[in-house]
Motif scaffolding. Structure first.
Motif, PDB file in Angstrom:
ATOM      1  N   ASP A  86       0.855  -1.175   0.000  1.00 35.71           N
ATOM      2  CA  ASP A  86       0.000   0.000   0.000  1.00 35.71           C
ATOM      3  C   ASP A  86       0.899   1.236   0.000  1.00 35.71           C
ATOM      4  OD1 ASP A  86      -1.699   2.138   0.599  1.00 35.71           O
ATOM      5  OD2 ASP A  86      -2.871   0.970   2.038  1.00 35.71           O
ATOM      6  N   GLU A  88       0.487   4.079   0.934  1.00 36.89           N
ATOM      7  CA  GLU A  88       0.386   4.842   2.183  1.00 36.89           C
ATOM      8  C   GLU A  88       1.363   4.326   3.241  1.00 36.89           C
ATOM      9  OE1 GLU A  88      -3.606   5.167   3.623  1.00 36.89           O
ATOM     10  OE2 GLU A  88      -4.369   5.809   1.662  1.00 36.89           O
ATOM     11  N   HIS A  89       1.832   3.085   3.065  1.00 34.31           N
ATOM     12  CA  HIS A  89       2.749   2.483   4.034  1.00 34.31           C
ATOM     13  C   HIS A  89       4.215   2.667   3.654  1.00 34.31           C
ATOM     14  CE1 HIS A  89      -0.753  -0.333   5.213  1.00 34.31           C
ATOM     15  NE2 HIS A  89      -0.782   0.771   5.916  1.00 34.31           N
ATOM     16  N   ALA A  92       7.126   3.251   6.141  1.00 36.35           N
ATOM     17  CA  ALA A  92       6.677   2.824   7.472  1.00 36.35           C
ATOM     18  C   ALA A  92       7.182   1.403   7.750  1.00 36.35           C
ATOM     19  CB  ALA A  92       5.162   2.877   7.554  1.00 36.35           C
TER      20      ALA A  92
END
Length: 120
Positions: A86, A88-89, A92
């Motif tokens: 993803d 968005e990750h 992270a």
């Protein structure tokens, strides 16, 4: 030290059949993979740093396809997980973990393939 990687026996059998028909072809395929795979990993890591999901997906897909063709299923599974990260990750913990797993899977696959390869 990690446990040895098991390569897909059906894929290896096909590669050995190819080698019987065209001697040296198995070793040539392994050499090509060993030359290209680290560059693909670098592309994936750079694209991840740049937050470029299309390039991550493309390079990971190519690495996965190559791994499957050579029977390196653990590497193919690790590449699939990165392929479907993803965006968005990116940057992270979960994404970093998947990239680390991909690095280890690539190292292990290369070592196993080189062990299976007749005299390079």
């Amino acid at each position: 030290m990690t446990s040895p990687v098991t390569l897909n026996s059906d894929a290896l059998a096909l590669l050995h059949l190819l080698d019987q028909d065209q001697p040296g072809s198995f070793a040539k395929l392994i050499r090509l993979f060993a030359a290209d795979a680290p560059a693909l990993l670098s592309r994936i890591e750079l694209a991840h740093e740049r937050r470029d999901p299309a390039e991550v997906k493309h390079a990971a897909h190519f690495l996965r396809s190559s791994a499957l063709a050579l029977g390196a299923t653990d590497l193919a599974e690790a590449a699939l997980r990165v392929e479907h990260l993803d965006p968005e990750h990116f940057g992270a913990g979960p994404a970093e973990l998947k990239l680390a797993q991909l690095r280890v899977a690539l190292r292990d696959a290369l070592l196993s393939l080189l062990e299976q390869t007749p005299a390079l």
